[in-house]
Design a protein around this motif. Sequence first.
Motif, PDB file in Angstrom:
ATOM      1  N   PHE A   1      12.884  -0.051   5.253  1.00  0.00           N
ATOM      2  CA  PHE A   1      12.198  -0.842   4.241  1.00  0.00           C
ATOM      3  C   PHE A   1      12.575  -0.273   2.878  1.00  0.00           C
ATOM      4  O   PHE A   1      12.520   0.933   2.670  1.00  0.00           O
ATOM      5  N   THR A   2      12.907  -1.155   1.944  1.00  0.00           N
ATOM      6  CA  THR A   2      13.232  -0.739   0.580  1.00  0.00           C
ATOM      7  C   THR A   2      12.456  -1.626  -0.382  1.00  0.00           C
ATOM      8  O   THR A   2      12.526  -2.854  -0.289  1.00  0.00           O
ATOM      9  N   GLN A   3      11.720  -0.990  -1.292  1.00  0.00           N
ATOM     10  CA  GLN A   3      10.961  -1.758  -2.278  1.00  0.00           C
ATOM     11  C   GLN A   3      11.854  -2.095  -3.452  1.00  0.00           C
ATOM     12  O   GLN A   3      12.609  -1.255  -3.937  1.00  0.00           O
ATOM     13  N   ILE A   4      11.753  -3.334  -3.912  1.00  0.00           N
ATOM     14  CA  ILE A   4      12.511  -3.800  -5.068  1.00  0.00           C
ATOM     15  C   ILE A   4      11.504  -4.229  -6.126  1.00  0.00           C
ATOM     16  O   ILE A   4      10.669  -5.097  -5.877  1.00  0.00           O
ATOM     17  N   ASN A   5      11.567  -3.611  -7.295  1.00  0.00           N
ATOM     18  CA  ASN A   5      10.687  -3.957  -8.408  1.00  0.00           C
ATOM     19  C   ASN A   5      11.529  -4.569  -9.519  1.00  0.00           C
ATOM     20  O   ASN A   5      12.537  -3.996  -9.916  1.00  0.00           O
ATOM     21  N   THR A   6      11.111  -5.713  -9.990  1.00  0.00           N
ATOM     22  CA  THR A   6      11.759  -6.350 -11.131  1.00  0.00           C
ATOM     23  C   THR A   6      10.682  -6.667 -12.160  1.00  0.00           C
ATOM     24  O   THR A   6       9.496  -6.499 -11.903  1.00  0.00           O
ATOM     25  N   VAL A   7      11.115  -7.165 -13.296  1.00  0.00           N
ATOM     26  CA  VAL A   7      10.169  -7.562 -14.328  1.00  0.00           C
ATOM     27  C   VAL A   7       9.296  -8.715 -13.840  1.00  0.00           C
ATOM     28  O   VAL A   7       8.120  -8.813 -14.159  1.00  0.00           O
ATOM     29  N   LYS A   8       9.870  -9.571 -12.995  1.00  0.00           N
ATOM     30  CA  LYS A   8       9.151 -10.762 -12.546  1.00  0.00           C
ATOM     31  C   LYS A   8       8.349 -10.562 -11.267  1.00  0.00           C
ATOM     32  O   LYS A   8       7.559 -11.420 -10.912  1.00  0.00           O
ATOM     33  N   GLY A   9       8.555  -9.466 -10.551  1.00  0.00           N
ATOM     34  CA  GLY A   9       7.792  -9.297  -9.328  1.00  0.00           C
ATOM     35  C   GLY A   9       8.289  -8.176  -8.439  1.00  0.00           C
ATOM     36  O   GLY A   9       9.138  -7.377  -8.826  1.00  0.00           O
ATOM     37  N   LYS A  10       7.728  -8.157  -7.205  1.00  0.00           N
ATOM     38  CA  LYS A  10       8.071  -7.154  -6.201  1.00  0.00           C
ATOM     39  C   LYS A  10       8.619  -7.845  -4.966  1.00  0.00           C
ATOM     40  O   LYS A  10       8.202  -8.946  -4.620  1.00  0.00           O
ATOM     41  N   ALA A  11       9.526  -7.125  -4.309  1.00  0.00           N
ATOM     42  CA  ALA A  11      10.100  -7.624  -3.069  1.00  0.00           C
ATOM     43  C   ALA A  11      10.346  -6.442  -2.140  1.00  0.00           C
ATOM     44  O   ALA A  11      10.334  -5.283  -2.558  1.00  0.00           O
ATOM     45  N   VAL A  12      10.561  -6.742  -0.883  1.00  0.00           N
ATOM     46  CA  VAL A  12      10.878  -5.732   0.115  1.00  0.00           C
ATOM     47  C   VAL A  12      12.133  -6.182   0.844  1.00  0.00           C
ATOM     48  O   VAL A  12      12.227  -7.323   1.295  1.00  0.00           O
ATOM     49  N   ARG A  13      13.083  -5.262   0.913  1.00  0.00           N
ATOM     50  CA  ARG A  13      14.301  -5.528   1.688  1.00  0.00           C
ATOM     51  C   ARG A  13      14.121  -4.876   3.046  1.00  0.00           C
ATOM     52  O   ARG A  13      13.751  -3.710   3.146  1.00  0.00           O
TER      53      ARG A  13
ATOM     54  N   ASN B   1       0.842  -1.187   0.000  1.00  0.00           N
ATOM     55  CA  ASN B   1       0.000   0.000   0.000  1.00  0.00           C
ATOM     56  C   ASN B   1       0.885   1.247   0.000  1.00  0.00           C
ATOM     57  O   ASN B   1       0.809   2.053  -0.896  1.00  0.00           O
ATOM     58  N   THR B   2       1.710   1.413   1.029  1.00  0.00           N
ATOM     59  CA  THR B   2       2.688   2.510   1.091  1.00  0.00           C
ATOM     60  C   THR B   2       3.982   1.975   1.677  1.00  0.00           C
ATOM     61  O   THR B   2       3.969   1.044   2.488  1.00  0.00           O
ATOM     62  N   ILE B   3       5.075   2.581   1.250  1.00  0.00           N
ATOM     63  CA  ILE B   3       6.367   2.195   1.804  1.00  0.00           C
ATOM     64  C   ILE B   3       7.226   3.449   1.947  1.00  0.00           C
ATOM     65  O   ILE B   3       7.323   4.261   1.038  1.00  0.00           O
ATOM     66  N   PHE B   4       7.742   3.620   3.131  1.00  0.00           N
ATOM     67  CA  PHE B   4       8.683   4.689   3.437  1.00  0.00           C
ATOM     68  C   PHE B   4       9.892   4.027   4.093  1.00  0.00           C
ATOM     69  O   PHE B   4       9.886   2.822   4.335  1.00  0.00           O
ATOM     70  N   SER B   5      10.897   4.800   4.412  1.00  0.00           N
ATOM     71  CA  SER B   5      12.114   4.198   4.957  1.00  0.00           C
ATOM     72  C   SER B   5      11.860   3.443   6.259  1.00  0.00           C
ATOM     73  O   SER B   5      12.438   2.397   6.492  1.00  0.00           O
ATOM     74  N   ASN B   6      10.974   3.945   7.130  1.00  0.00           N
ATOM     75  CA  ASN B   6      10.727   3.244   8.391  1.00  0.00           C
ATOM     76  C   ASN B   6       9.238   2.969   8.642  1.00  0.00           C
ATOM     77  O   ASN B   6       8.801   2.859   9.774  1.00  0.00           O
ATOM     78  N   ASP B   7       8.476   2.857   7.557  1.00  0.00           N
ATOM     79  CA  ASP B   7       7.047   2.583   7.659  1.00  0.00           C
ATOM     80  C   ASP B   7       6.614   1.783   6.434  1.00  0.00           C
ATOM     81  O   ASP B   7       6.871   2.177   5.303  1.00  0.00           O
ATOM     82  N   LEU B   8       5.963   0.647   6.667  1.00  0.00           N
ATOM     83  CA  LEU B   8       5.503  -0.219   5.583  1.00  0.00           C
ATOM     84  C   LEU B   8       4.053  -0.597   5.840  1.00  0.00           C
ATOM     85  O   LEU B   8       3.712  -1.091   6.917  1.00  0.00           O
ATOM     86  N   THR B   9       3.186  -0.347   4.849  1.00  0.00           N
ATOM     87  CA  THR B   9       1.785  -0.752   4.936  1.00  0.00           C
ATOM     88  C   THR B   9       1.506  -1.728   3.807  1.00  0.00           C
ATOM     89  O   THR B   9       1.784  -1.444   2.640  1.00  0.00           O
ATOM     90  N   LEU B  10       0.962  -2.883   4.165  1.00  0.00           N
ATOM     91  CA  LEU B  10       0.693  -3.963   3.218  1.00  0.00           C
ATOM     92  C   LEU B  10      -0.805  -4.175   3.056  1.00  0.00           C
ATOM     93  O   LEU B  10      -1.567  -4.054   4.024  1.00  0.00           O
ATOM     94  N   ASP B  11      -1.213  -4.517   1.853  1.00  0.00           N
ATOM     95  CA  ASP B  11      -2.585  -4.942   1.596  1.00  0.00           C
ATOM     96  C   ASP B  11      -2.596  -6.462   1.649  1.00  0.00           C
ATOM     97  O   ASP B  11      -1.826  -7.126   0.953  1.00  0.00           O
ATOM     98  N   THR B  12      -3.466  -7.015   2.461  1.00  0.00           N
ATOM     99  CA  THR B  12      -3.519  -8.463   2.630  1.00  0.00           C
ATOM    100  C   THR B  12      -4.944  -8.878   2.959  1.00  0.00           C
ATOM    101  O   THR B  12      -5.860  -8.063   2.907  1.00  0.00           O
TER     102      THR B  12
END
Length: 167
Positions: A127-139, A71-82
Motif C-alpha cells: 500500500f502506498t499513500q498518495i497525497n496531492t493538493v486535490k486529495g488523497k489516494a492509495v496505490r 487511519n494508518t498505512i504501512f507497506s503491507n497493512d492499511l487501516t481505514l476510517d469509514t
Amino acid sequence: MIKTSKTKGGYAVLELLFYIALFAIFSLLIIDAIITMAKSFKETSIQAEFVQSGNIIERISREIRQADGINTIFSNDLTLDTKDDVGANKTVEFKLLDSGSDIQLLENGTITGNLNTPNTLVTALTFTQINTVKGKAVRIFLTLQSANDVLGRSQDFYNTVVLRNSY
C-alpha cells in the motif's frame, strides 16, 4: 482340405496381430487425449483461481473508495476510517500476515476472515499513500500465486484508488 485349414490358420494369426496393433494405436490415442484434457482442466482451474482472486483487489478498492480517511498505512497493512450501514464509525483493516501468504480483513479490530482462498498464496502486498493538493489516494500492488501451479507462475494486480471525501 488339409491345405485350406493351414491357410485359414495363418490368416487368423495375421488378423489377430493386426487387431492387436490397431487396438494398441487406438489405446495410445485415447490415453494421449485423456492426458491432454487433464492438463487443460488443470490450467483452466489455475486461470480461474487468478480471475477469482481479482475480487481481492476489487474488495480493497471498494473499501478505500468508500472510506472517510486513512487511519494508518504501512507497506503491507492499511487501516481505514469509514462508516457502517447505519452511519456509525468503524475501521477496516487489510493486513498481510507475517507468514506472507494470506490477507486478513479486520473490521473494528475483529478478524472477519481471509480475503484469499486456501489455494491462492499472496506473495506481495504493498500500500502506498498518495497525497496531492486535490486529495488523497492509495496505490495497491498485489501479487498472487496458485498453490496448484507446479510452474510457480504469479499474477500481478494493481490499482490506484481515490478516497471519496478527499477531493
